[in-house]
Design a protein around this motif. Structure first.
Motif, PDB file in Angstrom:
ATOM      1  N   THR A 116       0.834  -1.205   0.000  1.00 53.48           N
ATOM      2  CA  THR A 116       0.000   0.000   0.000  1.00 53.48           C
ATOM      3  C   THR A 116       0.864   1.248   0.000  1.00 53.48           C
ATOM      4  O   THR A 116       0.631   2.180  -0.777  1.00 53.48           O
ATOM      5  CB  THR A 116      -0.933   0.017   1.235  1.00 53.48           C
TER       6      THR A 116
ATOM      7  N   LEU B  82       1.027   3.873  -3.208  1.00 48.22           N
ATOM      8  CA  LEU B  82       0.605   5.263  -2.989  1.00 48.22           C
ATOM      9  C   LEU B  82       1.770   6.232  -3.199  1.00 48.22           C
ATOM     10  O   LEU B  82       1.626   7.266  -3.852  1.00 48.22           O
ATOM     11  CB  LEU B  82       0.050   5.441  -1.578  1.00 48.22           C
TER      12      LEU B  82
ATOM     13  N   LYS C 146      -5.247  10.487   4.336  1.00 49.84           N
ATOM     14  CA  LYS C 146      -6.253   9.700   5.064  1.00 49.84           C
ATOM     15  C   LYS C 146      -5.810   8.245   5.222  1.00 49.84           C
ATOM     16  O   LYS C 146      -6.005   7.636   6.274  1.00 49.84           O
ATOM     17  CB  LYS C 146      -7.610   9.751   4.343  1.00 49.84           C
ATOM     18  N   ILE C 147      -5.210   7.699   4.174  1.00 54.95           N
ATOM     19  CA  ILE C 147      -4.755   6.311   4.252  1.00 54.95           C
ATOM     20  C   ILE C 147      -3.584   6.183   5.228  1.00 54.95           C
ATOM     21  O   ILE C 147      -3.547   5.256   6.039  1.00 54.95           O
ATOM     22  CB  ILE C 147      -4.392   5.787   2.848  1.00 54.95           C
TER      23      ILE C 147
ATOM     24  N   THR D 168      -4.660   6.179   8.839  1.00 56.13           N
ATOM     25  CA  THR D 168      -5.268   4.955   9.344  1.00 56.13           C
ATOM     26  C   THR D 168      -4.259   3.816   9.503  1.00 56.13           C
ATOM     27  O   THR D 168      -4.565   2.817  10.159  1.00 56.13           O
ATOM     28  CB  THR D 168      -6.398   4.477   8.414  1.00 56.13           C
TER      29      THR D 168
END
Length: 142
Positions: A9, A13, A137-138, A141
């Motif tokens: 991830t 990104l 935002k990712i 989290t």
């Protein structure tokens, strides 16, 4: 938190947003240098600001450093993603405030803003800044 679970991830990104910011920064710098030399190049969304292009390039490089950390399985990769996103978002907020300021000048009828339109202030800074919310935002989290 285990970096092995979120490595893909972070890498994806960081690569996507690093590429967007770095390429946009390079284009902005090139247009700015040509503008200084007297050659007029117009590309939609780009204003030809050398220093703004350097800021975009710095954010892109920060994303790429996060890729390197993620590949090395260093948990600091999340910090690079988070930091680059915050700076990119800050650039977008400044572009948004400039748009609001110019809109107020137009609405108040100031003669310098008589021919202003919202499309004059839609720049790559605003678009990339708003897109930077996604990795922020990712990363928040993770």
């Amino acid at each position: 938190m285990d970096i092995k679970n979120i490595k893909s991830t972070i890498v994806s990104l960081s690569l996507v947003f690093g590429f967007l910011f770095a390429v946009s920064g390079i284009i902005e710098i090139i247009i700015g240098i040509y503008s200084i030399l007297g050659v007029k190049i117009t590309i939609p969304l780009f204003v030809g600001d050398v220093f703004g292009g350097l800021a975009l390039l710095a954010v892109g490089i920060t994303y790429f450093l996060g890729v390197k950390k993620a590949v090395d399985e260093d948990i600091k990769a999340v910090s690079y993603l988070f930091t680059a996103s915050i700076i990119g978002l800050g650039i977008g907020i400044i572009a948004f405030l400039l748009l609001i300021s110019n809109a107020i000048g137009f609405l108040l009828g100031f003669e310098d803003w008589a021919d202003w339109s919202i499309f004059n202030d839609l720049t790559i800074y605003l678009i990339l800044g708003m897109l930077a919310v996604v990795p922020y935002k990712i990363a928040k989290t993770l």
